[in-house]
Design an enzyme around this catalytic site. Structure first.
Site, mmCIF file in Angstrom:
data_model
loop_
_atom_site.group_PDB
_atom_site.id
_atom_site.type_symbol
_atom_site.label_atom_id
_atom_site.label_comp_id
_atom_site.label_asym_id
_atom_site.label_seq_id
_atom_site.Cartn_x
_atom_site.Cartn_y
_atom_site.Cartn_z
ATOM 1 N N GLU A 1 -1.346 3.081 2.120
ATOM 2 C CA GLU A 1 -0.947 2.864 0.724
ATOM 3 C C GLU A 1 0.197 1.847 0.634
ATOM 4 O O GLU A 1 1.183 1.943 1.371
ATOM 5 C CB GLU A 1 -0.494 4.204 0.132
ATOM 6 C CG GLU A 1 0.038 4.129 -1.289
ATOM 7 C CD GLU A 1 0.657 5.444 -1.749
ATOM 8 O OE1 GLU A 1 0.706 5.675 -2.961
ATOM 9 O OE2 GLU A 1 1.085 6.247 -0.877
ATOM 10 N N LYS B 1 -4.883 4.302 -8.418
ATOM 11 C CA LYS B 1 -4.461 5.687 -8.200
ATOM 12 C C LYS B 1 -4.448 6.447 -9.522
ATOM 13 O O LYS B 1 -3.820 6.014 -10.492
ATOM 14 C CB LYS B 1 -3.069 5.684 -7.559
ATOM 15 C CG LYS B 1 -2.568 7.028 -7.066
ATOM 16 C CD LYS B 1 -1.280 6.811 -6.285
ATOM 17 C CE LYS B 1 -0.700 8.086 -5.699
ATOM 18 N NZ LYS B 1 0.496 7.815 -4.877
ATOM 19 N N CYS C 1 -3.271 8.682 -1.562
ATOM 20 C CA CYS C 1 -2.148 9.584 -1.300
ATOM 21 C C CYS C 1 -2.173 10.862 -2.143
ATOM 22 O O CYS C 1 -2.932 11.781 -1.861
ATOM 23 C CB CYS C 1 -0.827 8.817 -1.458
ATOM 24 S SG CYS C 1 0.573 9.610 -0.609
#
Length: 309
Positions: free
Chosen positions: A51, A123, A167
């Site tokens: 990430e 995300k 994540c």
């Protein structure tokens, strides 16, 4: 004994990178291109990175200068990476801090073997926590930097259905389940996971959600983490490649940069879902949330996973 021949082999490569300095973007782009070239020469089908790995993990603090880390998908940095992908003839998941022209995102570009952009995953779950017991400002200020994405979609790469999360997304079972219901066979998760003052606890639970997402959905999970000390952050490395039964196939070094590479037998996702028939036994009629209603509508005998029965 003869080794069973894989009917649908898919070789994955996860590059576990280390600390990045505030002016390292050109070097990181060059390194990315080199890693892509190497993976292509080794016969890898897809490569992934951690990430936000092109920049320091700036989202652990408030910093007005952090805007310099945001780049465009059409900018020179990503164009160089795209050219490297096309030259190496490999699929690639390339995370980056994205300025889209209308907003700022924690993103991952997905390129196919021709270098064509087939997806930008942004995300979807954006954390924010500012605990006082974590030294050096090692909380998360992501909500003050990033706008959330609004799609959980798979893409077909070499006939394999691939989904991407980033994540914090891994902590929400609904996200990976949604991708699995879209037909995902491999879920790739770029991560920047570090220890705080509760280092023993965080190290101890690192693999739990990653293995759970694989096991409960019958998918491979490729989790690519940072490693080493970057400012006040201690990234733990230990990138993981997990099979559809939740078993760890490979784990990265806990202190140093690393590369994980293994050939997956994609058809074993089908076997896992038959042997552990979560799909058959689910009860979406009892799950009273809007997302579960979507899942209930998606799971029909003509849906992508219906061939499992």
């Amino acid at each position: 004994m003869m080794e069973k021949k894989m009917s649908r082999p898919f070789k994955v490569c996860a590059v576990q990178t280390g600390a990045v300095g505030p002016n390292d973007l050109p070097d990181m782009v060059q390194r990315t291109c080199a890693e892509i070239s190497r993976a292509g020469s080794e016969g890898c089908d897809i490569i992934s990175f951690p990430e936000l790995y092109l920049s320091p993990f700036f989202a652990n603090r408030l910093d007005e200068s952090a805007r310099k880390y945001f780049i465009s998908i059409s900018g020179p940095e990503m164009e160089k990476i795209r050219d490297a992908v096309a030259k190496a003839k490999i699929n690639a998941v390339v995370p980056f801090a994205e300025y889209s022209g209308v907003g700022y995102h924690n993103s991952a570009a997905v390129f196919d073997r021709s270098g064509s952009l087939v997806q930008i995953y942004r995300k979807t779950h954006i954390p924010a926590y500012f605990p006082t017991d974590r030294p050096g400002g090692t909380g998360s200020y992501e909500k003050l930097y990033f706008q959330p994405g609004d799609q959980l979609k798979t893409v077909m790469l070499d006939g394999v259905s691939v989904g991407v999360l980033i994540c914090y997304d891994r902590l929400f079972p609904e996200a990976s389940r949604s991708l699995a219901l879209e037909g995902a066979e491999v879920i790739i998760i770029p991560i920047s996971y570090s220890n705080y003052s509760d280092a023993d606890h965080r190290s101890g639970i690192w693999d739990v959600p990653i293995r759970s997402r694989a096991y409960e959905n019958g998918v491979f999970v490729v989790a690519c983490n940072r490693v080493g000390v970057e400012g006040v952050r201690q990234h733990i490395g230990r990138s993981l490649i997990v099979d559809p039964k939740g078993a760890i196939l490979l784990e990265g070094d806990g202190a140093n940069e690393d590369r994980l590479s293994v050939t997956l037998d994609i058809d074993s996702t089908r076997d896992a879902r038959i042997n552990f028939p979560w799909w058959r036994d689910r009860r979406p009629d009892l799950y009273r949330t809007s997302s579960s209603e979507k899942f209930g509508r998606s799971w029909r005998h003509d849906a992508p996973d219906s061939s499992l029965t």
